[in-house]
Design a protein around this motif. Sequence first.
Motif, mmCIF file in Angstrom:
data_model
loop_
_atom_site.group_PDB
_atom_site.id
_atom_site.type_symbol
_atom_site.label_atom_id
_atom_site.label_comp_id
_atom_site.label_asym_id
_atom_site.label_seq_id
_atom_site.Cartn_x
_atom_site.Cartn_y
_atom_site.Cartn_z
ATOM 1 N N THR A 101 70.136 44.343 53.652
ATOM 2 C CA THR A 101 69.516 44.855 52.429
ATOM 3 C C THR A 101 68.305 45.705 52.790
ATOM 4 O OG1 THR A 101 70.190 42.873 51.211
ATOM 5 C CG2 THR A 101 68.440 44.198 50.242
ATOM 6 N N SER A 102 68.162 46.840 52.123
ATOM 7 C CA SER A 102 67.007 47.703 52.409
ATOM 8 C C SER A 102 65.737 47.037 51.886
ATOM 9 C CB SER A 102 67.180 49.081 51.769
ATOM 10 O OG SER A 102 67.022 48.997 50.362
ATOM 11 N N TYR A 103 64.664 47.280 52.605
ATOM 12 C CA TYR A 103 63.377 46.709 52.222
ATOM 13 C C TYR A 103 62.947 47.256 50.860
ATOM 14 C CZ TYR A 103 58.718 44.776 52.942
ATOM 15 O OH TYR A 103 57.562 44.060 52.821
ATOM 16 N N LYS A 104 63.261 48.504 50.594
ATOM 17 C CA LYS A 104 62.897 49.135 49.321
ATOM 18 C C LYS A 104 63.530 48.397 48.144
ATOM 19 C CE LYS A 104 63.087 53.547 46.917
ATOM 20 N NZ LYS A 104 63.538 54.938 46.963
ATOM 21 N N LEU A 105 64.825 48.087 48.238
ATOM 22 C CA LEU A 105 65.485 47.376 47.144
ATOM 23 C C LEU A 105 64.991 45.937 47.053
ATOM 24 C CD1 LEU A 105 67.527 47.520 44.847
ATOM 25 C CD2 LEU A 105 69.227 46.627 46.438
ATOM 26 N N TYR A 106 64.767 45.307 48.195
ATOM 27 C CA TYR A 106 64.254 43.937 48.195
ATOM 28 C C TYR A 106 62.938 43.854 47.414
ATOM 29 C CZ TYR A 106 62.118 39.665 49.964
ATOM 30 O OH TYR A 106 61.495 38.451 50.055
ATOM 31 N N ILE A 107 62.025 44.775 47.680
ATOM 32 C CA ILE A 107 60.742 44.807 46.980
ATOM 33 C C ILE A 107 60.945 45.124 45.497
ATOM 34 C CG2 ILE A 107 58.522 46.021 46.797
ATOM 35 C CD1 ILE A 107 58.666 44.107 49.137
ATOM 36 N N ALA A 108 61.848 46.048 45.196
ATOM 37 C CA ALA A 108 62.109 46.417 43.802
ATOM 38 C C ALA A 108 62.654 45.220 43.017
ATOM 39 C CB ALA A 108 63.087 47.586 43.739
ATOM 40 N N VAL A 109 63.547 44.439 43.622
ATOM 41 C CA VAL A 109 64.087 43.257 42.957
ATOM 42 C C VAL A 109 62.975 42.226 42.745
ATOM 43 C CG1 VAL A 109 65.657 41.288 43.249
ATOM 44 C CG2 VAL A 109 66.458 43.597 43.720
ATOM 45 N N GLN A 110 62.152 41.999 43.764
ATOM 46 C CA GLN A 110 61.021 41.076 43.635
ATOM 47 C C GLN A 110 60.100 41.516 42.490
ATOM 48 O OE1 GLN A 110 59.807 38.322 45.223
ATOM 49 N NE2 GLN A 110 61.292 38.072 46.847
ATOM 50 N N ASN A 111 59.830 42.804 42.404
ATOM 51 C CA ASN A 111 58.959 43.324 41.348
ATOM 52 C C ASN A 111 59.548 43.108 39.964
ATOM 53 O OD1 ASN A 111 57.019 44.152 43.183
ATOM 54 N ND2 ASN A 111 57.724 46.275 43.224
ATOM 55 N N GLU A 112 60.845 43.328 39.825
ATOM 56 C CA GLU A 112 61.489 43.143 38.515
ATOM 57 C C GLU A 112 61.467 41.675 38.098
ATOM 58 O OE1 GLU A 112 62.679 45.487 36.251
ATOM 59 O OE2 GLU A 112 61.603 46.800 37.627
ATOM 60 N N LEU A 113 61.709 40.774 39.038
ATOM 61 C CA LEU A 113 61.679 39.345 38.708
ATOM 62 C C LEU A 113 60.275 38.912 38.306
ATOM 63 C CD1 LEU A 113 63.965 37.936 41.563
ATOM 64 C CD2 LEU A 113 64.581 38.351 39.165
ATOM 65 N N ALA A 114 59.276 39.346 39.061
ATOM 66 C CA ALA A 114 57.886 39.001 38.734
ATOM 67 C C ALA A 114 57.473 39.635 37.401
ATOM 68 C CB ALA A 114 56.957 39.454 39.852
ATOM 69 N N ALA A 115 57.953 40.844 37.129
ATOM 70 C CA ALA A 115 57.614 41.519 35.871
ATOM 71 C C ALA A 115 58.171 40.771 34.669
ATOM 72 C CB ALA A 115 58.131 42.954 35.893
ATOM 73 N N ALA A 116 59.347 40.159 34.806
ATOM 74 C CA ALA A 116 59.916 39.374 33.709
ATOM 75 C C ALA A 116 58.996 38.209 33.362
ATOM 76 C CB ALA A 116 61.311 38.874 34.086
ATOM 77 N N TYR A 117 58.519 37.497 34.385
ATOM 78 C CA TYR A 117 57.570 36.398 34.150
ATOM 79 C C TYR A 117 56.283 36.930 33.517
ATOM 80 C CZ TYR A 117 60.192 32.880 36.821
ATOM 81 O OH TYR A 117 61.138 31.990 37.261
ATOM 82 N N ASN A 118 55.773 38.017 34.049
ATOM 83 C CA ASN A 118 54.506 38.570 33.555
ATOM 84 C C ASN A 118 54.607 39.000 32.089
ATOM 85 O OD1 ASN A 118 53.290 38.121 36.018
ATOM 86 N ND2 ASN A 118 53.677 40.199 36.752
ATOM 87 N N GLU A 119 55.733 39.587 31.707
ATOM 88 C CA GLU A 119 55.910 39.999 30.313
ATOM 89 C C GLU A 119 55.942 38.791 29.382
ATOM 90 O OE1 GLU A 119 59.347 42.486 29.914
ATOM 91 O OE2 GLU A 119 58.394 44.175 30.952
ATOM 92 N N LEU A 120 56.640 37.730 29.782
ATOM 93 C CA LEU A 120 56.688 36.523 28.948
ATOM 94 C C LEU A 120 55.304 35.889 28.834
ATOM 95 C CD1 LEU A 120 60.057 35.075 30.243
ATOM 96 C CD2 LEU A 120 59.598 35.928 27.937
ATOM 97 N N ARG A 121 54.563 35.872 29.918
ATOM 98 C CA ARG A 121 53.192 35.331 29.885
ATOM 99 C C ARG A 121 52.299 36.186 28.989
ATOM 100 N NH1 ARG A 121 52.475 34.069 36.365
ATOM 101 N NH2 ARG A 121 53.701 32.152 36.388
ATOM 102 N N GLU A 122 52.451 37.495 29.083
ATOM 103 C CA GLU A 122 51.629 38.401 28.275
ATOM 104 C C GLU A 122 51.933 38.228 26.789
ATOM 105 O OE1 GLU A 122 48.515 40.631 28.042
ATOM 106 O OE2 GLU A 122 49.337 40.303 30.037
ATOM 107 N N GLU A 123 53.211 38.084 26.447
ATOM 108 C CA GLU A 123 53.596 37.867 25.048
ATOM 109 C C GLU A 123 53.000 36.566 24.518
ATOM 110 O OE1 GLU A 123 57.825 38.090 24.589
ATOM 111 O OE2 GLU A 123 57.895 40.171 25.273
ATOM 112 N N MET A 124 53.017 35.522 25.334
ATOM 113 C CA MET A 124 52.454 34.242 24.901
ATOM 114 C C MET A 124 50.939 34.367 24.710
ATOM 115 S SD MET A 124 52.843 30.546 26.687
ATOM 116 C CE MET A 124 52.112 29.091 25.953
ATOM 117 N N ALA A 125 50.272 35.085 25.586
ATOM 118 C CA ALA A 125 48.820 35.271 25.460
ATOM 119 C C ALA A 125 48.494 36.012 24.164
ATOM 120 C CB ALA A 125 48.284 36.041 26.664
#
Length: 187
Positions: free
Chosen positions: A128-152
């Motif tokens: 797996t390319s490092y670029k896609l690995y980081i992009a997937v990590q970012n998308e997963l973390a962004a999902a959590y961050n959006e849910l946390r932001e909505e709750m706040a």
Amino acid sequence: MSKRASAEINAGSMADIAFLLLIFFLVTTTMDVDAGITRKLPPIQDKPLPNSSIIHQRNIFTVLVNAQDKLMVEGELMALEDLRKATRDFLNNNGDGTCEYCLNAKQSLSSSDNPQKAVVSLQNDRGTSYKLYIAVQNELAAAYNELREEMAQKRFGRPLKDLSDAAQEEIKMAWPQKISEAEPVEL
């Protein structure tokens, strides 16, 4: 006959010049430093908790990335752009009806019980390319961050970053970020 004196070069200061050049190059040279991914590791357990690693299959959101940089989520090919929404839907499912703060939850019986039990399992191929690995990590973390932001916004009427440390911790406990890169034990 006159003897002619041979010309000598004073080499006494050559060592000083070499030392100064060495110091100059050491001071002016920059080293590339690899940046890592910020992840909080779980605390060390003195004794393993009984059945702590057993997770029901419906609470595991499986994300696979192969050597050709293709993304498979829950057994289906998916574009990277759709990963965040799919992760949000999985986390915000409220399948067992115990999540009082889940917003617009579908309560699907095939998805997670609640955010406390939900685990995102990310598995990558060595190619797996490092670029896609980081992009997937970012998308997963962004999902959590959006849910946390909505709750706040819903609970306190302010962005998460503007809340007190206690309020931020409360929201992070409500939406714990559980991204596993290990094979979870399934039932």
